[in-house]
Write an enzyme that holds these catalytic residues in place. Structure first.
Site, short mmCIF file in Angstrom:
data_model
loop_
_atom_site.label_atom_id
_atom_site.label_comp_id
_atom_site.label_asym_id
_atom_site.label_seq_id
_atom_site.Cartn_x
_atom_site.Cartn_y
_atom_site.Cartn_z
N THR A 183 147.08 8.51 30.27
CA THR A 183 146.72 9.02 28.87
C THR A 183 145.36 8.43 28.23
OG1 THR A 183 149.13 9.01 28.20
CG2 THR A 183 147.28 8.66 26.37
N SER A 197 146.79 8.13 37.50
CA SER A 197 147.66 7.02 36.82
C SER A 197 148.31 6.37 38.12
CB SER A 197 148.70 7.63 35.89
OG SER A 197 149.47 6.67 35.30
N ASN A 216 153.35 18.81 35.30
CA ASN A 216 154.40 17.96 35.27
C ASN A 216 155.52 18.38 35.07
OD1 ASN A 216 152.81 17.98 32.78
ND2 ASN A 216 154.53 16.91 32.15
N CYS A 219 158.38 13.29 27.14
CA CYS A 219 157.89 13.32 25.80
C CYS A 219 158.44 14.45 24.96
CB CYS A 219 156.46 13.55 25.95
SG CYS A 219 155.69 13.06 27.24
N GLN A 221 149.51 14.17 38.28
CA GLN A 221 150.80 14.43 39.15
C GLN A 221 150.61 14.78 40.72
OE1 GLN A 221 153.91 14.45 38.65
NE2 GLN A 221 153.98 14.00 36.56
C1 LIG Z 1 152.56 10.82 33.14
C2 LIG Z 1 151.26 11.95 32.84
C3 LIG Z 1 150.36 11.53 32.26
C4 LIG Z 1 150.11 10.24 31.64
O1 LIG Z 1 150.00 9.20 32.25
P1 LIG Z 1 150.26 7.58 31.68
O2 LIG Z 1 149.81 6.69 32.65
O3 LIG Z 1 151.84 7.48 31.72
O4 LIG Z 1 149.65 7.58 30.46
C5 LIG Z 1 149.31 12.59 32.11
N1 LIG Z 1 149.26 13.73 32.51
C6 LIG Z 1 150.29 14.03 33.40
C7 LIG Z 1 150.10 15.25 34.20
C8 LIG Z 1 151.55 13.29 33.55
O5 LIG Z 1 152.32 13.64 34.37
#
Ligand SMILES: *Cc1c(COP(=O)(O)O)cnc(C)c1O
Length: 383
Positions: A72, A199, A151, A325, A179
């Site tokens: 994020t 992430s 995602n 979400c 992802q």
């Molecule tokens: C999970 C996700 C995020 C957010 O990542 P966080 O580390 O949870 O903030 C952003 N983009 C995609 C495509 C995701 O799957």
């Protein structure tokens, strides 16, 4: 009853080797990486080694990697940072309709601040058409944003083709690869992106840590204001254990990728074939082949997705409607709307995402239980 986890796309457990690599950095090596004394120097060494390791796995240079608090923040930093840095050159942004909320919301924020935005449509499979991108870019465009793989429905974009267009037209190109990093090969040179978000917790690393790749020469305004950590690019005391864990996780993923991709693709394809065969009126969403090895996504006519998840949970199976979400809010997913799914089908959706500890037996149990659950829910809805 062993609980089965089919929700790796929302988060994955950490690999024990990741936790082992992190542990010393909570205790013996707890120092502040900005301190000039020995404690600080040791912490700095650990974070710089982690940066080098992560950079290498992406085909980047270590000075192009900034550690953040997650996907994020990386998306927010890149999008708002580039817009701020280049606002005097132009105030037009192009973004796909199927981004994660952590990319869409910053774009909406910029729109309120006076930027104009073109939303790129996708086809039935969830693919952006490179021709549409070419047409959308004007002499006022400063940034294009497309996520590497969805995602929700798992579709993998032809990011390299989109990147070539952005390079030809000299516009910034941000890719959300949360992802894909750790799951399929990701090389920033091949993708041709200016910035890329990833992430930790989506690749068997820790939660609350991520990274932003920033190609050398890309102008990105700072997002957090404070100290001069991360060579002045990201304020806040550096998360040494997190960076070490993220880099270790990426390294493990890279080493295991060929086997994991092959195994998960085989399990995924069993789901994609067997579920429509066993359940009448089941629709597969996303692309048949350009798709994450660990993603299977369906819609079931006449079934309420929320009830389906509850019933699966009671049977010991954890899954999702698509994105953590979106579920809970009574609005059809923007991704499913973008691929042209009716609201009814969108509300009857199910995402099964697999991971490192998914087994053939887990798939067997799901295939055994799901048809009966769908049948029971349809019967109840018909009364
Ligand atoms: C999970 C996700 C995020 C957010 O990542 P966080 O580390 O949870 O903030 C952003 N983009 C995609 C495509 C995701 O799957």
């Amino acid at each position: 009853m062993e609980r089965i986890y089919f929700d790796y796309a929302s988060t994955a457990p950490a690999d024990p080797e990741v936790v082992k690599a992190m542990e010393p950095h909570f205790f013996a090596n707890f120092g502040n990486a900005s301190s000039p004394h020995a404690f600080g120097r040791n912490a700095k060494k650990a974070i710089e080694d982690a940066r080098e390791l992560l950079a290498r796995s992406l085909g980047a240079r270590s000075e192009e990697i900034v550690f953040t608090s997650g996907g994020t923040e990386s998306n927010n930093h890149a999008i708002i940072g580039i817009a701020r840095a280049l606002a005097s050159k132009g105030r037009h942004i192009v973004v796909s309709r199927i981004e994660h909320h952590s990319a869409l919301r910053p774009v909406e924020f910029l729109q309120k601040e006076g930027f104009s935005v073109t939303y790129l449509p996708v086809d039935r499979m969830g693919l952006v058409d490179p021709l549409e991108l070419s047409r959308a870019i004007t002499d006022k465009t400063i940034l294009v944003i497309v996520l590497h793989a969805s995602n929700e429905i798992g579709t993998i974009q032809d990011v390299a083709a989109l990147g070539r267009i952005c390079r030809e037209k000299s516009v910034g190109f941000h890719v959300d690869a949360v992802q894909t990093v750790g799951h399929i090969p990701v090389n920033v040179q091949e993708l041709g992106c200016s910035t890329l978000a990833l992430s930790g917790h989506k690749l068997y690393g820790p939660k609350g840590v991520g990274a932003l790749y920033m190609r050398k020469g890309t102008l990105v305004a700072n997002f957090l204001l404070g100290g001069d950590q991360e060579r002045g690019l990201r304020a806040s005391t550096q998360n040494v254990s997190g960076a070490v864990g993220l880099a270790k996780a990426a390294q493990l993923c890279q080493a295991r990728m060929p086997q994991e991709m092959e195994f998960q693709t085989r399990l995924r394809d069993r789901l994609l074939q067997e579920i429509p065969r066993r359940i009448e009126g089941a629709v597969v969403n996303g692309h048949p082949t350009r798709r994450l090895p660990n993603n299977a996504h369906f819609s079931f006519e006449g079934v309420e997705g929320e009830s389906l998840l509850l019933s699966l949970d009671m049977a010991g199976i954890a899954a999702s409607m698509g994105s953590a979400c979106t579920s809970g809010a009574m609005k059809a997913s923007h991704v499913l709307t973008a691929i042209g799914l009716s609201e009814k089908l969108a509300f009857g959706s199910l995402r099964l995402s697999l991971g490192r500890w998914t087994t053939e037996e887990h798939i067997d149990r799901l295939l055994e239980q799901l048809p009966a659950i769908v049948k029971r829910l349809r019967a109840a809805a018909a009364v």
